[in-house]
Design a protein around this motif. Sequence first.
Motif, short mmCIF file in Angstrom:
data_model
loop_
_atom_site.label_atom_id
_atom_site.label_comp_id
_atom_site.label_asym_id
_atom_site.label_seq_id
_atom_site.Cartn_x
_atom_site.Cartn_y
_atom_site.Cartn_z
N LEU A 1 6.60 9.32 7.27
CA LEU A 1 7.90 9.04 5.97
C LEU A 1 7.47 7.18 5.68
O LEU A 1 6.92 6.63 4.66
N GLN A 2 7.37 6.35 7.03
CA GLN A 2 8.16 5.12 7.39
C GLN A 2 6.61 4.66 6.49
O GLN A 2 5.84 3.94 6.08
N ARG A 3 5.25 5.22 6.99
CA ARG A 3 4.02 4.68 6.98
C ARG A 3 3.59 4.85 5.93
O ARG A 3 2.29 4.33 5.29
N ARG A 4 3.49 6.59 5.56
CA ARG A 4 3.12 6.52 4.22
C ARG A 4 3.58 5.30 2.62
O ARG A 4 2.83 5.16 1.90
N GLU A 5 4.87 4.40 3.33
CA GLU A 5 5.46 3.60 2.42
C GLU A 5 4.86 2.33 2.86
O GLU A 5 4.63 1.57 1.78
N VAL B 1 13.84 -7.55 -1.11
CA VAL B 1 14.17 -6.72 -0.24
C VAL B 1 14.07 -5.04 -0.17
O VAL B 1 14.99 -4.59 -1.03
N THR B 2 13.21 -4.32 1.17
CA THR B 2 13.13 -3.15 1.20
C THR B 2 13.06 -2.21 1.87
O THR B 2 13.10 -2.80 3.11
N LEU B 3 13.72 -0.44 2.00
CA LEU B 3 13.49 0.10 3.65
C LEU B 3 12.04 0.90 3.13
O LEU B 3 11.41 0.95 1.99
N LEU B 4 11.89 1.54 3.96
CA LEU B 4 10.64 1.94 4.29
C LEU B 4 10.86 3.45 3.67
O LEU B 4 10.76 4.91 4.63
#
Length: 331
Positions: free
Chosen positions: A288-292, A199-202
């Motif tokens: 940031l979300q898109r990069r991760e 489980v991860t966050l972006l």
Amino acid sequence: MSARDTDWDGVRLHVVTGKGGTGKTTVAAALALALAAGGRKVLLVEVEGRQGIAQLFDCPPLPYEERRVAVAPDGGDVHALAIDTEEALIEYLEIFYNLKRAGKAMTKLGIVDFVTTIAPGLRDVILTGKTSESVRRKKKDGTFIYDAVVMDAPPTGRITKFLNVNDEVSGLAKVGPIRNHADTVMKVVRSPETAVHFVTLLEEMPVQETMDGIADLTAAGLPVGGVIVNMEHPPVLAEDDLAAAAAGTLDADEILRGVKAAGLEHDAEPIAAVLAAEAAEHAQRTALQRREKERLESIDRPRYTLPLLSDGMDLAGLYTLAAALRAQGAA
């Protein structure tokens, strides 16, 4: 979703791990609900003694016994077990050494804590052993009692050591009940019936820990499952507006006119300034979300995305997340 296959057909032990703060307990509970849907029976196991499962399902603290905590969509039951290390050790001594009475005396003397402190690998053997026993347990007719078992496991940084109990007990026992027990556990953990989900966050650190954890599990020959992205923030601005907000070139006059058009004439300028700042912050988070996400694409494992629930997490939210996992083929 078609009746075919899910991504995890044949998997009976789902181990859920993640960096602290990513919501792994919530995701484990949602996965248990998803797996139980349609008339199946699933056991959700907690090994860290936090009673997080009881809080999520809004029930009293769980004793050291299996209790039904939820009914799944279209029938099916979720049972839960909070493993107490002390009780599990007494049970272990009774089964393998016929020392139940002595085991109870040991707890009064604090020897249980002493044993599991000087030999922490034994604690992990007990916890994983109790879980794997639930996976293998059968009814009199030979069918499994549980269709699947979901373990809310320790965080990512400890997951490989926790599961790799053979290494953990190598310094404790070469032969005998402990060794045999560890070998039995490893047969389950290393089998195709097990999958370890991350489980991860972006965000940078959780994604990096996920990537490192998957590499560690792979190197240890342990079965990697899927990556579950939790609490994704959906973009609320159009692409042109996101780009302008990120660059600081949003039309301030247009924002001001919009505020006034909404009937907020009083303090319109301060409100417009706050909205512009929030838009810039939102654009940064989206970038940031898109990069991760791009970093996660380098991992050749199934990936699932769970939304951020605006109303917070409650029992209804768990069912929402369970439905999202089923819709994406996780269960």
